[in-house]
Structure formats: C-alpha cells, structure tokens
Motif scaffolding. Structure first.
Motif, PDB file in Angstrom:
ATOM      1  N   ALA A 118      56.048  47.565  -3.854  1.00  0.00           N
ATOM      2  CA  ALA A 118      55.232  47.141  -4.985  1.00  0.00           C
ATOM      3  C   ALA A 118      55.775  47.887  -6.204  1.00  0.00           C
ATOM      4  CB  ALA A 118      53.762  47.481  -4.752  1.00  0.00           C
ATOM      5  N   ASP A 119      56.026  47.169  -7.269  1.00  0.00           N
ATOM      6  CA  ASP A 119      56.572  47.843  -8.454  1.00  0.00           C
ATOM      7  C   ASP A 119      55.478  48.630  -9.178  1.00  0.00           C
ATOM      8  OD1 ASP A 119      55.189  46.078 -10.208  1.00  0.00           O
ATOM      9  OD2 ASP A 119      56.957  44.846 -10.577  1.00  0.00           O
ATOM     10  N   LYS A 120      55.836  49.310 -10.241  1.00  0.00           N
ATOM     11  CA  LYS A 120      54.883  50.164 -10.946  1.00  0.00           C
ATOM     12  C   LYS A 120      53.764  49.374 -11.618  1.00  0.00           C
ATOM     13  CE  LYS A 120      57.913  50.607 -14.991  1.00  0.00           C
ATOM     14  NZ  LYS A 120      58.686  51.584 -15.763  1.00  0.00           N
ATOM     15  N   PHE A 121      53.894  48.042 -11.649  1.00  0.00           N
ATOM     16  CA  PHE A 121      52.844  47.199 -12.201  1.00  0.00           C
ATOM     17  C   PHE A 121      51.985  46.545 -11.108  1.00  0.00           C
ATOM     18  CE2 PHE A 121      56.493  47.180 -15.090  1.00  0.00           C
ATOM     19  CZ  PHE A 121      55.905  47.778 -16.192  1.00  0.00           C
ATOM     20  N   GLY A 122      52.284  46.865  -9.838  1.00  0.00           N
ATOM     21  CA  GLY A 122      51.524  46.326  -8.716  1.00  0.00           C
ATOM     22  C   GLY A 122      52.038  44.996  -8.190  1.00  0.00           C
ATOM     23  N   ILE A 123      53.168  44.515  -8.705  1.00  0.00           N
ATOM     24  CA  ILE A 123      53.746  43.256  -8.209  1.00  0.00           C
ATOM     25  C   ILE A 123      54.542  43.561  -6.947  1.00  0.00           C
ATOM     26  CG2 ILE A 123      55.302  41.323  -8.732  1.00  0.00           C
ATOM     27  CD1 ILE A 123      52.660  41.456 -10.411  1.00  0.00           C
ATOM     28  N   CYS A 124      54.318  42.765  -5.902  1.00  0.00           N
ATOM     29  CA  CYS A 124      55.003  42.959  -4.620  1.00  0.00           C
ATOM     30  C   CYS A 124      56.313  42.178  -4.597  1.00  0.00           C
ATOM     31  CB  CYS A 124      54.101  42.518  -3.475  1.00  0.00           C
ATOM     32  SG  CYS A 124      52.591  43.504  -3.330  1.00  0.00           S
ATOM     33  N   TRP A 125      57.369  42.853  -4.135  1.00  0.00           N
ATOM     34  CA  TRP A 125      58.709  42.281  -4.079  1.00  0.00           C
ATOM     35  C   TRP A 125      59.316  42.464  -2.701  1.00  0.00           C
ATOM     36  CZ3 TRP A 125      60.967  40.156  -8.504  1.00  0.00           C
ATOM     37  CH2 TRP A 125      60.317  40.416  -9.715  1.00  0.00           C
ATOM     38  N   MET A 126      60.171  41.523  -2.311  1.00  0.00           N
ATOM     39  CA  MET A 126      61.036  41.632  -1.143  1.00  0.00           C
ATOM     40  C   MET A 126      62.456  41.370  -1.619  1.00  0.00           C
ATOM     41  SD  MET A 126      59.028  39.373   1.645  1.00  0.00           S
ATOM     42  CE  MET A 126      57.510  39.920   2.371  1.00  0.00           C
ATOM     43  N   GLY A 146      59.297  53.954  -9.898  1.00  0.00           N
ATOM     44  CA  GLY A 146      57.910  54.190 -10.274  1.00  0.00           C
ATOM     45  C   GLY A 146      56.915  53.425  -9.434  1.00  0.00           C
ATOM     46  N   GLY A 147      57.392  52.675  -8.457  1.00  0.00           N
ATOM     47  CA  GLY A 147      56.515  51.894  -7.597  1.00  0.00           C
ATOM     48  C   GLY A 147      56.312  52.560  -6.241  1.00  0.00           C
ATOM     49  N   LYS A 148      55.900  51.769  -5.267  1.00  0.00           N
ATOM     50  CA  LYS A 148      55.627  52.273  -3.917  1.00  0.00           C
ATOM     51  C   LYS A 148      56.449  51.469  -2.909  1.00  0.00           C
ATOM     52  CE  LYS A 148      52.067  53.179  -0.547  1.00  0.00           C
ATOM     53  NZ  LYS A 148      50.692  52.967  -0.134  1.00  0.00           N
ATOM     54  N   ILE A 149      57.390  52.141  -2.261  1.00  0.00           N
ATOM     55  CA  ILE A 149      58.255  51.481  -1.286  1.00  0.00           C
ATOM     56  C   ILE A 149      57.500  51.296   0.028  1.00  0.00           C
ATOM     57  CG2 ILE A 149      60.371  51.728   0.090  1.00  0.00           C
ATOM     58  CD1 ILE A 149      61.598  53.128  -2.375  1.00  0.00           C
ATOM     59  N   GLU A 150      57.498  50.058   0.526  1.00  0.00           N
ATOM     60  CA  GLU A 150      56.903  49.748   1.829  1.00  0.00           C
ATOM     61  C   GLU A 150      57.943  49.882   2.934  1.00  0.00           C
ATOM     62  OE1 GLU A 150      53.670  46.313   0.830  1.00  0.00           O
ATOM     63  OE2 GLU A 150      55.761  45.705   0.918  1.00  0.00           O
ATOM     64  N   MET A 151      59.112  49.306   2.703  1.00  0.00           N
ATOM     65  CA  MET A 151      60.204  49.334   3.669  1.00  0.00           C
ATOM     66  C   MET A 151      61.496  49.553   2.896  1.00  0.00           C
ATOM     67  SD  MET A 151      61.240  46.414   6.418  1.00  0.00           S
ATOM     68  CE  MET A 151      62.748  46.515   7.343  1.00  0.00           C
ATOM     69  N   PRO A 152      62.194  50.665   3.147  1.00  0.00           N
ATOM     70  CA  PRO A 152      63.449  50.900   2.436  1.00  0.00           C
ATOM     71  C   PRO A 152      64.498  49.861   2.830  1.00  0.00           C
ATOM     72  CG  PRO A 152      63.123  52.545   4.149  1.00  0.00           C
ATOM     73  CD  PRO A 152      61.884  51.703   4.114  1.00  0.00           C
ATOM     74  N   MET A 153      65.510  49.712   2.014  1.00  0.00           N
ATOM     75  CA  MET A 153      66.589  48.775   2.323  1.00  0.00           C
ATOM     76  C   MET A 153      67.266  49.217   3.617  1.00  0.00           C
ATOM     77  SD  MET A 153      66.551  46.380   0.052  1.00  0.00           S
ATOM     78  CE  MET A 153      68.016  45.513   0.553  1.00  0.00           C
ATOM     79  N   GLU A 154      67.352  48.288   4.558  1.00  0.00           N
ATOM     80  CA  GLU A 154      68.014  48.574   5.831  1.00  0.00           C
ATOM     81  C   GLU A 154      68.422  47.277   6.511  1.00  0.00           C
ATOM     82  OE1 GLU A 154      64.280  49.024   8.913  1.00  0.00           O
ATOM     83  OE2 GLU A 154      64.755  50.756   7.660  1.00  0.00           O
ATOM     84  N   ALA A 184      65.025  33.402  -6.450  1.00  0.00           N
ATOM     85  CA  ALA A 184      63.648  33.851  -6.247  1.00  0.00           C
ATOM     86  C   ALA A 184      62.865  32.789  -5.480  1.00  0.00           C
ATOM     87  CB  ALA A 184      62.970  34.136  -7.582  1.00  0.00           C
ATOM     88  N   ASN A 185      62.135  33.230  -4.453  1.00  0.00           N
ATOM     89  CA  ASN A 185      61.250  32.376  -3.679  1.00  0.00           C
ATOM     90  C   ASN A 185      59.916  33.087  -3.510  1.00  0.00           C
ATOM     91  OD1 ASN A 185      62.929  30.003  -2.801  1.00  0.00           O
ATOM     92  ND2 ASN A 185      64.217  31.672  -2.090  1.00  0.00           N
ATOM     93  N   THR A 186      58.905  32.353  -3.131  1.00  0.00           N
ATOM     94  CA  THR A 186      57.576  32.910  -2.934  1.00  0.00           C
ATOM     95  C   THR A 186      57.370  33.230  -1.461  1.00  0.00           C
ATOM     96  OG1 THR A 186      56.759  31.589  -4.766  1.00  0.00           O
ATOM     97  CG2 THR A 186      55.116  32.479  -3.259  1.00  0.00           C
ATOM     98  N   TYR A 187      56.844  34.438  -1.188  1.00  0.00           N
ATOM     99  CA  TYR A 187      56.545  34.867   0.182  1.00  0.00           C
ATOM    100  C   TYR A 187      55.052  35.136   0.268  1.00  0.00           C
ATOM    101  CZ  TYR A 187      57.832  36.484   4.770  1.00  0.00           C
ATOM    102  OH  TYR A 187      57.982  36.574   6.130  1.00  0.00           O
ATOM    103  N   LEU A 188      54.402  34.499   1.216  1.00  0.00           N
ATOM    104  CA  LEU A 188      52.952  34.572   1.356  1.00  0.00           C
ATOM    105  C   LEU A 188      52.563  35.314   2.632  1.00  0.00           C
ATOM    106  CD1 LEU A 188      52.339  30.794   0.550  1.00  0.00           C
ATOM    107  CD2 LEU A 188      52.226  32.720  -1.053  1.00  0.00           C
ATOM    108  N   ASN A 189      51.500  36.083   2.569  1.00  0.00           N
ATOM    109  CA  ASN A 189      50.939  36.765   3.741  1.00  0.00           C
ATOM    110  C   ASN A 189      49.573  36.154   4.039  1.00  0.00           C
ATOM    111  OD1 ASN A 189      53.094  38.527   3.861  1.00  0.00           O
ATOM    112  ND2 ASN A 189      52.069  40.116   2.702  1.00  0.00           N
ATOM    113  N   VAL A 247      50.916  37.905  -1.792  1.00  0.00           N
ATOM    114  CA  VAL A 247      51.980  37.113  -2.406  1.00  0.00           C
ATOM    115  C   VAL A 247      53.092  38.056  -2.852  1.00  0.00           C
ATOM    116  CG1 VAL A 247      52.608  35.562  -4.295  1.00  0.00           C
ATOM    117  CG2 VAL A 247      50.360  35.355  -3.226  1.00  0.00           C
ATOM    118  N   TYR A 248      54.315  37.743  -2.473  1.00  0.00           N
ATOM    119  CA  TYR A 248      55.497  38.511  -2.859  1.00  0.00           C
ATOM    120  C   TYR A 248      56.479  37.595  -3.576  1.00  0.00           C
ATOM    121  CZ  TYR A 248      54.455  42.470   0.248  1.00  0.00           C
ATOM    122  OH  TYR A 248      53.898  43.568   0.846  1.00  0.00           O
ATOM    123  N   VAL A 249      57.262  38.179  -4.466  1.00  0.00           N
ATOM    124  CA  VAL A 249      58.431  37.499  -4.995  1.00  0.00           C
ATOM    125  C   VAL A 249      59.582  37.971  -4.111  1.00  0.00           C
ATOM    126  CG1 VAL A 249      59.979  37.195  -6.952  1.00  0.00           C
ATOM    127  CG2 VAL A 249      57.515  37.478  -7.339  1.00  0.00           C
TER     128      VAL A 249
END
Length: 143
Positions: free
Chosen positions: A126-134, A106-114, A4-9, A84-86
């Motif tokens: 973003a997961d169903k709790f609003g946490i952003c993941w990559m 249960g979350g919202k996909i921004e970019m599908p796996m590709e 796990a690393n931190t990704y910042l926008n 901020v993303y994990v």
C-alpha cells in the motif's frame, strides 16, 4: 512500459463474481487456479481449498480484471480499501523493481519483490496514500 490492470479481492465469492463478470463481458478465463493447486493447499481447511487463488478475465484489448479470495485461514482480512489493487505488469525485473521501490516509498510493503511459485517476479504494497498496488513480471517473458 508497464500495463495497468485491476485486481480484486473477495471474501470467498470470487468464483461467483467472475462467472457474473464473464456473463457481462463475455470471453474466457485466461487463468484459474484454486488454493488446492498451490504448494500449501493441503495445509488449508477443507472449505478453503476450492476457493480461487487467482483468476483472470480479459475485458478488452490488452485489459483484464483479476482476483483472489482473501482467506482468513491464511491471515488475510478483507476490508474496504484493500479489496481493489492496481496491478502493474512490468516488462522485466529492473522495471518491476523501479516501480515497486519508487511507489512503495513511505508505504507499507505486504510482500517484497520475489520470484514466486506461479512463475512471476512479484510484490505488493500500500503506498503512502493508502492505494494498494501489485507489481508483476512474468518470468517466462524475460530472456
């Protein structure tokens, strides 16, 4: 297992921020790519081409911070909560898929796996709790 690393926008200030972080943590950037270096770079407004598409700075043993500039010209809107993303780095595509599809339920996909032009198998949400993941899996590490 994934790391796990931190990704910042940032709203166009990634380069300034990362030069500051480099002055604090030391080290060198392991990756720096500008939007002008991407396949769609010439289609962006001139002011956005020099902005940072991706940058990485190691800050300790096996840990790094990474970032991008969020560009309104590309339809990206930076708000507190999506800046901020994990970022999980998977060992293979199967692990990446397991993490992506498990965490995104249960979350919202921004970019599908590709497979991407930068050489990764990648997706974001973003997961169903609003946490952003990559979820990232460098393709060159796979056999």
């Amino acid at each position: 297992m994934a790391k796990a690393n931190t990704y910042l926008n940032f709203p166009g200030t990634t380069e300034e921020a990362f030069n500051f972080y480099k002055s604090v943590f030391g080290g060198e950037f392991t990756f720096l790519q500008r939007f002008s270096d991407t396949p769609e770079g010439n289609n962006l407004p001139e002011a956005d081409r020099a902005k940072i598409m991706h940058i990485s700075l190691p800050i300790g043993e096996g840990t790094m911070i990474m970032a991008t500039d969020s560009l309104e010209s590309m339809g990206q809107k930076l708000t507190v909560g999506n800046n901020v993303y994990v970022c999980l780095s998977a060992d293979n595509e199967a692990e990446a898929d397991k993490l992506f599809y498990g965490l995104s339920q249960g979350g919202k996909i921004e970019m599908p796996m590709e497979k991407t032009f930068w050489g990764s198998y990648f997706g974001s949400f973003a997961d169903k709790f609003g946490i952003c993941w990559m979820i990232d899996c460098p393709l060159e590490t796979q056999a």
